[in-house]
Design a protein around this motif. Structure first.
Motif, short mmCIF file in Angstrom:
data_model
loop_
_atom_site.label_atom_id
_atom_site.label_comp_id
_atom_site.label_asym_id
_atom_site.label_seq_id
_atom_site.Cartn_x
_atom_site.Cartn_y
_atom_site.Cartn_z
N ASP A 982 35.66 40.83 -18.55
CA ASP A 982 35.50 41.18 -17.14
C ASP A 982 34.12 41.80 -16.93
N THR A 983 33.08 41.04 -17.08
CA THR A 983 31.76 41.56 -16.76
C THR A 983 31.50 41.25 -15.31
N LYS A 984 30.49 41.92 -14.78
CA LYS A 984 30.18 41.68 -13.37
C LYS A 984 29.60 40.28 -13.27
N GLU A 985 30.21 39.45 -12.45
CA GLU A 985 29.81 38.05 -12.38
C GLU A 985 29.15 37.70 -11.06
N CYS A 986 29.18 38.63 -10.10
CA CYS A 986 28.65 38.28 -8.80
C CYS A 986 28.16 39.54 -8.12
N GLY A 987 27.53 39.35 -7.00
CA GLY A 987 27.01 40.49 -6.26
C GLY A 987 25.50 40.41 -6.16
N GLN A 988 24.88 41.56 -5.89
CA GLN A 988 23.43 41.56 -5.72
C GLN A 988 22.73 41.63 -7.05
N GLY A 989 21.79 40.74 -7.23
CA GLY A 989 20.94 40.76 -8.41
C GLY A 989 19.49 40.64 -7.98
N TYR A 990 18.67 40.27 -8.93
CA TYR A 990 17.25 40.10 -8.65
C TYR A 990 16.76 38.84 -9.29
N ARG A 991 15.81 38.20 -8.64
CA ARG A 991 15.15 37.06 -9.26
C ARG A 991 13.67 37.38 -9.37
N TYR A 992 13.05 36.77 -10.34
CA TYR A 992 11.68 37.15 -10.70
C TYR A 992 10.77 35.93 -10.66
N GLN A 993 9.53 36.20 -10.25
CA GLN A 993 8.48 35.18 -10.34
C GLN A 993 7.28 35.82 -11.00
N ALA A 994 6.71 35.10 -11.95
CA ALA A 994 5.60 35.66 -12.71
C ALA A 994 4.36 35.75 -11.82
N MET A 995 3.55 36.78 -12.07
CA MET A 995 2.27 36.94 -11.39
C MET A 995 1.16 36.69 -12.39
N ALA A 996 0.16 35.94 -11.96
CA ALA A 996 -1.01 35.71 -12.81
C ALA A 996 -2.21 36.37 -12.15
N CYS A 997 -3.09 36.90 -12.97
CA CYS A 997 -4.28 37.57 -12.46
C CYS A 997 -5.50 36.75 -12.88
N TYR A 998 -6.37 36.44 -11.91
CA TYR A 998 -7.57 35.64 -12.16
C TYR A 998 -8.81 36.43 -11.76
N ASP A 999 -9.90 36.19 -12.50
CA ASP A 999 -11.17 36.81 -12.07
C ASP A 999 -11.87 35.88 -11.09
N GLN A 1000 -13.10 36.29 -10.70
CA GLN A 1000 -13.79 35.53 -9.66
C GLN A 1000 -14.18 34.14 -10.13
N ASN A 1001 -14.19 33.90 -11.44
CA ASN A 1001 -14.54 32.57 -11.95
C ASN A 1001 -13.30 31.72 -12.21
N GLY A 1002 -12.15 32.19 -11.74
CA GLY A 1002 -10.93 31.42 -11.94
C GLY A 1002 -10.38 31.50 -13.35
N ARG A 1003 -10.85 32.50 -14.12
CA ARG A 1003 -10.36 32.65 -15.49
C ARG A 1003 -9.17 33.59 -15.50
N LEU A 1004 -8.17 33.24 -16.29
CA LEU A 1004 -6.95 34.06 -16.40
C LEU A 1004 -7.29 35.33 -17.15
N VAL A 1005 -6.86 36.48 -16.63
CA VAL A 1005 -7.06 37.75 -17.33
C VAL A 1005 -5.72 38.48 -17.40
N GLU A 1006 -5.73 39.63 -18.10
CA GLU A 1006 -4.50 40.41 -18.23
C GLU A 1006 -4.00 40.83 -16.84
N THR A 1007 -2.68 40.81 -16.63
CA THR A 1007 -2.13 41.13 -15.29
C THR A 1007 -2.42 42.57 -14.91
N SER A 1008 -2.63 43.44 -15.89
CA SER A 1008 -2.88 44.85 -15.56
C SER A 1008 -4.18 45.01 -14.76
N ARG A 1009 -5.12 44.06 -14.88
CA ARG A 1009 -6.37 44.16 -14.12
C ARG A 1009 -6.10 44.06 -12.62
#
Length: 1649
Positions: A982-1009
């Protein structure tokens, strides 16, 4: 031998040649004569052998010990040549074969030592018989055969053994097999590239085009055509004269050590003494100076440092020469150049890797003996003695593993592991849909089928543990071990179970109130008594509190006065006996009585001695002419059950006048009030009392009773001691409440205490603790958390019945002891040694040789250190410290004229401002400071600047949203009962979408930037499953029969459909039109409703004779339907409830006797017909005279009636019948499981009518039916799921597309109406985005030859750090190298970086090979798209490039290289052709992936590229058709000659259909086939008829408009007809006189008609 034979043949051949022909013939005849060759002369040779030794097969190898010491025997006998056996003495004893030999006795343990070694299959050879005839076109290939060698070997020593040893365990594998020699495959090449530019910018040059090999020739196919084509090209004429000569440098020689000093000096002295003298004697040889320095330094050097690397710096030279265009050498003076290339350089002597011998094999990793589980491993190692220097070859493997098995008597058997299970948990019942809503509130009381769970754990199996859990006495369980140790099938963790349902108490209806009786007839005290009514238990209850505790009270009491225990009961009244023996007049009736007790049972008459005996009843026997009255009717039922202030019970009885009195002297009839009597009844007050019992309490141990010696069972459970149970008993007044106990009869008080059996106590039993888990020993970076180890145990018996609770913890953990220090290792580099130049003897003629300066090479030592600086073995650094630092490098000893600088400093840091610069510096050192040229900042800059990166970052979402993920952790379920799954099978949850961080030259950098934590989070809802909802039960329907046994039904209907995976609805029952219904048998008491009649009224004479008041008339009575009760008929009900067929008559004709007539009583009931019914038997009834006639001459008639017994009229047969089965009836609290189906007996009359059961019971009919049968309601098992697994590692280490996954499994599939399993068994969410950094090679530079035009040079490339997002379509973008510092420098899977390589730059005029083409696609050998199993092949090629035509003879051969591959595909080759252009078209071969190729398509199937006719089509209006025959154009027909050729084309006559408008007809003509259309008629004589709607000017012709108009008119006509046909006719006006109008029924399609 052969030589002698050949030699002797010489003279013999010569003699035969000399003999004349007749002698030769004579010799030939003598030779052919019988006996000349075969038979010897008698007595000249031995007699032929008639007896031979024969042998049988060798028997089994026998012996006491395993191995080579065994003996095997065989039978040996003597036999005649014809086959029969004879005595041994007939054969030669000397030739007798041996009958025994030594052999190898094979035992089971040899299986590990010996095995078959399978050699490779050799080449497929064609089968000779089939290879003689070859088909013209190869389709699949040729069948062949291939063989291999198979030997039995001893694995340890790798030596061959006898086949019989290996055959003991496994039959010998196949030695040969069929194979296929595929069809020959010719070389297939691509299309040519475009033409190159002209090789010369002026004058006459060459241009070329090349192609590459797509598939190599295989299986004897033809070779590849030329890959290059060239042609002469012309440019503008040259102004300057073309240079004929080029400076060419040769390749470097191999690296060699300088010769020893003595050799060099001796050579030099011998060579050129003059030069020696010219040099100053005082100048020391620079070589000598170097040697002296070496000697000084040798002792200082740490030999330990270079223990593993023997670095020797040598030198290498190369040749520089001048060549002309034809490639011939010329004098260097022709190549005019100021500075010539260097001809020498320092180098490192190549050293190969040296390793030690293998160590001994380690002991087997598996120390126990077990044939079932996997084998262990043993290891041997070797170490590197000398690392390779400058060698391409890597060191060989340093470790070798092989499987092994420990053997011998001392080896213990391996531990085996088995699954164990805990006790089953309590049974859980989930409600069925049909019993869903309201009962769910009290789930604990449910019973029937359910589900129970248990845990599974793994233990080490042992003989003394086999009784584990089988006996309850000793539950000593072994400790749990890791679940991975158990390999067999896992026992079930869930099962269906059954909770027995309590049987509810069922009681009979109340009896009638009894008479007023004493509380105790044996102790008759006082005047107080009770009236009692009782009911009995018809179905004993089970379960619950047990006993009759759940039953309602069975006795009710009303206090009364003047009780008695026994009384007289009148059975019947006797005849009226007139007093004094008269015949008529007043008299008495004597009552027949019996003695009854308070329960109405007949008892001994003596017991009624104290009771008042009924007195005789006064009566009147009418005399002639007296009024005659009927007998009193029975007393009616009491109007009230009790008497109070406002209510009083009354009973009525009546009588009627049967005959009036005569005028003279007769007794007159009483008035109407005397015809009715009323009496009181049920005079007791309306206060009813009864004892009320509470439920039985808990069973408490009774210390007064000694405990049992043995365990007994009570309700199937083991019991260990006697206890006591109590309950509360109170006196209750109905509708009021509790009253004092004296109001209830004391002697009928239920018991308040009873003994009970206590179930045995069950203590908590747990397994011992498992072993502590091992401490983690990984030395990962950042793994600085507290290391813990844990152990656990399992509850295998839960406590019950007051047993000892499970108080001890089931899980323990402790911090690991001080972990081993994770050592890290690093390479320590020592100082660079002195720069070593090329030996002076080699460079003495070059500038700077005397100075001792120029380019050289230097070495350094490296050692391995621990992080704390301590010494470590070199192998530790090889494993843990990354790549080995460079051991040598190029160096420069500056010459006097050279400028010297310090190394560049690091760039200064950026201060963060956008657009700022950073710098690095160097300075001039030494004597260079004074040189002017070194101060030139243009040539030698001392400062370098660089713009700082101007970083701007932006975040953007990437990829899809994850699944909706609920928060972690379990929740309490609906009823607060926590259960597995009997685990919780329904109700409010969350969905996630990844975030990517780019510099001014379109290069991928660490998301913390981008100040992002890597995700966008969004709330989402997982809809809860909604089960099928049904209505409440409907009311029970009426019993299908008003009398006897029938069925009643109740239903539930669909209220709400299931959604989101809720429990499904039961299937709709189409018969009952309900989702769920219940059918139960019911019994309607045939006497429940009865007709009650009042006495007949007086006979009302129709024509009244006033004088006699007698004659024929009519009399009536009231007939009412009344409900029958235990106390008699009570309430008046609707007439339809009583059986209408049984309704008594309410009126009848009658005859009122005249005063002097005889008066007779009512008819008695009919006597019963004897069964079986027959018209030969009769029934009768009679009537008695009440008043004799006045005239004695007129006697009363004989009042007896008879009638024959007619079946189904006045006589009936009776038989039992049964109702249909009910639906499966469960207990009230049960939801599923075992139930019963019931049915009822019914008594049916022969006319089909159901009657009271007593009719069948009186006949004693046999009952053969089974009334109950067991049945099963499938239990609804909800789908049970495991918990979610932990999130997996990310599927990608970097990039945008990484996903983490978690899964769950079905632990219990759903059954019946249970909730189905959800579809989502796997969830994923994106990983945080990480940039993918990697090292990447740059492009190779052009081949650079230093200071020369051609020859051997170098080309270089660099490596850069690049970033990408991990997707295939993202190209790598260069970033600073600091991002790749943590990444191991591996490119394309190779650790060895190659940044420089030698190359060859062709001289002008050289013929050379182009670079390798890229590898082709992997291609399989296939037939009709099916792989033949030869594996894939890839190919690359090098084409030849020619620069001068006259040098063609010097060109190398074009090259081809193949390699096998795995991921191959089947390709097909087809001929393609363009559309015909005139009589020609292009034809080419194409591969199935669209590449155009040369080769691959079968030449025999090549389509024609030319279709010109022969002879040509010269006739007017003719053309050459696709069939290569002459045909005529459209509008012309062919005229053929006798030999089938076209003679001429004649115009076809045109048929004209004139029109009104312009008389020009539409042409309806026969045309020749259009030349561009294909025709199936080879001679072009097909004809096509067609109408042309368009005229020559492109407009529609007039006849088209006419046809369209006609069609439109026709359409309107059809529509009009349809309308008229379908229109309804007007209704005719109604005529007034329509009485005789016929009745018409119209069927309107309604099914109700």
């Amino acid at each position: 031998m052969g030589l002698q034979a050949r030699r002797s043949a010489g003279p013999r051949r010569g003699v035969l040649q000399l003999l004349p022909l007749p002698l030769l013939l004579l010799l030939l005849l003598l030779l052919l004569r019988p006996g000349a060759c075969g038979a010897a002369a008698p007595g000249g040779a031995e007699a032929p052998t008639l007896y031979l030794w024969k042998t049988g097969p060798w028997g089994r190898c026998m012996g006491d010990e395993c191995g080579p010491g065994g003996i095997q025997t065989r039978a040996v006998w003597c036999a005649h040549v014809e086959g029969w056996t004879t005595l041994h003495t007939n054969c030669k004893q000397a030739e007798r074969p041996s009958n025994q030999q030594n052999c190898f006795k094979v035992c089971d343990w040899h299986k590990e030592l010996y095995d078959w070694r399978l050699g490779p299959w050799n080449q497929c050879q064609p089968v000779i018989s089939k290879s003689l005839e070859k088909p013209p076109e190869c389709i699949k290939g040729e069948e062949g055969i291939q063989v291999r060698e198979i030997t039995c070997i001893q694995k340890e020593k790798d030596i061959p053994a006898e086949d019989i040893i290996c055959e003991y365990f496994e039959p010998k594998p196949l030695l040969e097999q069929a194979c296929l020699i595929p069809c020959q495959q010719d070389c297939i090449v691509s299309e040519f590239s475009a033409w190159s530019e002209c090789s010369k910018t002026c004058g006459s040059g060459l241009q070329h085009r090349t192609r590459h090999v797509v598939a190599p020739p295989q299986f004897g196919g033809s070779g590849c055509p030329n890959l290059t084509e060239f042609q002469v090209c012309q440019s503008s004429p040259c102004e300057d004269e073309e240079s004929m000569y080029s400076l060419h440098v040769g390749p470097w020689s191999s690296c060699s050590m300088p010769h020893s000093r003595q050799v060099r000096q001796a050579r030099r002295r011998g060579k050129n003494k003059e030069r020696e003298k010219d040099r100053g004697k005082g100048v020391k040889d620079p070589e000598a100076r170097e040697l002296i320095k070496k000697k000084r330094n040798r002792n200082r050097q740490n030999r330990q440092e270079n223990k593993y690397w023997d670095i020797q710096i040598g030198y290498q030279t190369r040749e520089v020469m001048c060549t002309n265009k034809t490639g011939k050498a010329a004098d260097l003076s022709f190549c005019r150049q100021e500075k010539l290339p260097m001809t020498f350089q320092s180098c490192v002597i190549t050293k190969e890797c040296q390793v030690s011998e293998w160590s001994e094999w380690s002991p087997c990793s598996k120390t126990c003996h077990d044939m079932t589980s996997p084998r262990g491993n043993r290891v041997r190692t070797r170490i590197i003695r000398q690392f390779p220097i400058g060698s391409e070859k890597e060191c060989p493997e340093l470790e070798e593993k092989e499987p092994c098995v420990s053997q011998g008597d001392a080896v213990a058997p391996c531990a085996t592991y088995g699954w164990r299970t805990t006790e089953w948990a309590e049974c859980r019942v989930d409600p069925l849909l049909s019993q869903q809503d309201k009962r769910r509130g009290n789930q604990t009381a449910l019973c029937g089928g359910g589900v129970q769970t248990r845990e599974v754990y793994c233990v080490q199996a042992n003989e003394n543990l086999l009784s584990h859990l089988n006996t309850h006495k000793d539950k000593e369980a072994s400790k749990p071990v890791d679940l991975k140790s158990c390999t067999g099938p896992v026992p079930n963790t869930t099962q269906l179970c059954h909770i027995p349902c309590p049987i509810e108490c069922e009681v009979s209806p109340w009896s009638a109130w009894g008479p007023c009786t004493y509380e105790n007839c044996n102790d008759q005290q006082g005047k107080k008594g009770f009236k009692l009514r009782k009911r009995r238990i018809t179905n004993e209850p089970t379960g619950g509190s047990g006993g009759t505790g759940n039953c309602p009270h069975l006795l009710e009491a009303i206090p009364c006065e003047e009780p008695s225990c026994y009384e007289w009961k009148a059975v019947r009244l006797g005849d009226c006996e007139p007093d004094n023996g008269k015949e008529c007049g007043p008299g008495t009736q004597v009552q027949e009585v019996v003695c009854i007790n308070s329960d109405g049972e007949e008892v001994d008459r003596q017991l009624c001695r104290d009771a008042i005996f009924p007195i005789p009843v006064a009566c009147y026997a009418p005399c002639p002419k007296d009024c005659v009255l009927s007998t009193w009717s029975a007393w009616s039922s009491c109007s009230h059950t009790c008497s109070g202030k406002t209510t009083e019970g009354k009973q009525i009885r009546a009588r009627s006048i049967l005959a009036y009195a005569g005028d003279e002297g007769g007794a007159h009839c009483p008035n109407s009030s005397a015809l009715q009597e009323v009496r009181s009844c049920n005079e007791h007050p309306c206060t009813v009392y009864h004892w009320q019992t509470g439920p039985w309490g808990q069973c408490i141990e009774d210390t007064s009773v000694s405990s049992f010696n043995t365990t007994t069972t009570w309700n199937g459970e083991a019991s260990c001691s006697v206890g006591m149970q109590t309950r509360k008993v109170i006196c209750v007044r109905v509708n009021v409440g509790q009253v004092g106990p004296k109001k209830c009869p004391e002697n009928l008080r239920p018991e308040t205490v009873r003994p009970c059996l206590l179930p045995c106590r069950k203590d908590c039993i747990v397994t011992p603790y498992s072993d502590w888990t091992s401490c983690p020993n990984s030395c990962k970076e950042g793994d600085s958390g507290v290391r813990k180890q844990s152990r656990h145990r399992v509850i295998i018996q839960q406590p019950a019945n007051g047993g000892r609770d499970c108080t001890d913890p089931l899980y323990e953990e402790k911090v690991c002891e001080a972990p081993q220090v994770c050592q890290s290792y690093r390479w320590k580099t020592h100082k660079w040694r002195r720069c070593q130049l090329v030996p002076w003897s080699v460079r003495q003629d070059s500038p700077g040789a005397q100075e001792g300066c120029g380019p050289g090479r230097q070495a350094r030592a490296i050692t391995c250190r621990k992080q704390d600086g301590g010494q470590a073995g070199i192998h530790e650094c090889l494993w843990y410290a990354g790549p080995v630092p460079a051991l040598t490098q190029a160096c420069q000893i500056p010459c006097q004229d050279d400028c010297q600088f310090t190394s560049w400093s690091k760039f200064s840091s950026c201060n963060g401002d956008c657009g700022a610069v950073r710098t690095r510096k160097r300075t001039i050192v030494g004597k260079s400071k004074k040189k002017e040229k070194c101060k030139n900042s243009h040539l030698y800059p001392l400062i370098e600047t660089q713009y700082c990166p101007c970083d701007k970052y932006n975040a953007q979402p990437v990829g899809n949203w994850s699944d909706c993920i609920l928060p972690e952790g379990k929740v309490e379920v609906l009823l607060g009962v926590k259960t597995q799954g009997d685990t919780k099978e329904c109700g409010q949850g969350y969905r996630y979408q990844a975030m990517a961080c780019y510099d001014q030259n379109g290069r991928l950098v660490e998301t913390s930037r981008c100040n992002s934590h890597g995700y966008i989070e969004e709330a989402c809802i997982i809809p809860c499953p909604s089960d099928c909802k049904l209505s409440e039960w409907s009311n029970w329907s009426r019993c299908s029969k008003s009398c006897g046994s029938g069925v009643k039904v109740r239903s539930k209907w669909l209220r709400e459909k299931p959604y989101n995976g809720g429990r499904p609805c039961p299937k709709l029952d189409h018969v009952n039109q309900a989702q769920v219904y219940e059918v139960v048998p019911c019994h309607s008491d045939c006497n429940q409703y009865i007709w009650v009649t009042e006495p007949w009224s007086i006979c009302k004479v129709t024509f009244v004779n006033m004088r006699d008041n007698c004659g024929e008339g009519v009399q009536t009575r009231k007939v009412r339907c009344m409900q029958n009760t235990a106390d008699g008929p009570s309430d008046h009900v609707e007439d339809y409830l009583c059986d209408p067929e049984e309704m008594p008559l309410g009126s009848r004709e009658c005859k009122l006797p005249c005063p002097e007539d005889c008066v007779i009583s009512e008819w008695s009931p009919w006597t019963r017909c004897t069964l079986p019914c027959s018209q030969s038997s009769f029934r009768q009834r009679s009537a008695d005279p009440i008043r004799q006639p006045a005239d004695e001459g007129r006697a009363c008639p004989n009042a007896v009636e008879k009638e024959p017994c007619n079946l189904n009229k006045n006589c009936f047969h009776y038989d039992y019948n049964v109702t249909d089965w009910s639906t499966c009836q469960l207990s009230e609290k049960a939801v599923c499981g075992n139930g019963i189906k019931t049915r009822m007996l019914d008594c049916v009359r022969s006319d089909g009518k159901s009657v009271d059961l007593k009719y069948c019971e009186e006949l004693g009919l046999e009952k053969t039916w089974q009334m109950n049968t067991s049945c099963m309601v499938e239990c609804p098992v909800n789908c049970q799921l495991s918990d979610w697994s932990p999130w997996s590692e990310c599927s990608q280490t970097c990039g945008l597309t990484g996903k983490m996954i978690r899964r769950r499994t079905v632990t219990q599939p759903f059954q019946g109406d249970g909730r189905p399993c959800p579809a989502l068994m796997e969830q994923s969410k994106p990983c945080p985005v990480k940039p993918c950094y990697q090292w990447q090679y740059g492009q190779w530079s052009l081949c650079q030859v230093q200071d020369a035009q051609c020859g051997e040079g170098t080309r270089t490339r660099n490596i850069s750090c690049v970033v990408s997002d991990g997707s295939t379509d993202d190209f790598n973008k260069v970033v600073d190298e600091e991002f790749c510092t943590d990444i191991e420098p591996i490119i394309d899977g190779n650790k060895k970086m190659v940044l420089e390589e030698t190359c060859t730059k062709p001289c002008p005029g050289d013929c050379y090979l182009k670079d390798w083409s890229s590898w082709s696609l992997c291609q399989l050998t296939c037939v009709n798209g099916e792989d033949l199993g030869f594996g894939g092949i890839q190919v690359r090629s090098r084409a030849v490039i020619i620069q001068e035509l006259e040098n063609q003879h010097l060109c190398p051969e074009q090259m081809l290289e193949t390699k096998s591959c795995n991921d191959g595909q089947c390709y097909e080759y087809k001929w393609m052709a363009s559309a015909w252009k005139g009589s020609s078209r292009t034809v080419w071969c194409q591969r199935s992936d669209g590449i155009n190729v040369t080769g691959g398509c079968l030449v025999v199937r090549q389509p024609d590229a030319d279709r010109s006719c022969n002879p040509p089509c010269s006739q007017p209006h003719s053309y050459c058709s696709e069939m290569r025959t002459c045909s005529c154009e459209e509008g012309y027909t062919e005229v053929m000659s006798s030999n089938g050729t076209l003679e001429q084309c004649t115009l076809i006559p045109v048929v004209v259909i004139p029109t009104v408008e312009d008389k020009r007809g539409d042409v309806k003509t026969s045309r020749a086939v259009h030349p561009t259309q294909s025709s199936s008629n080879p001679t072009g004589r097909g004809r096509t008829w067609f109408l042309q709607p368009f005229g020559p000017d492109g407009r529609l012709k007039t006849w088209v408009y006419g046809v369209a108009a006609g069609a439109f008119v026709l359409l309107i006509f059809i529509v009009s007809m349809i309308y008229l046909a379908c229109k309804k006719p007007k209704k005719p006006q109604r005529r007034q006189n329509n009485r005789l109008k016929p009745l018409t029924l119209a069927y309107d399609g309604d099914a109700d008609m």
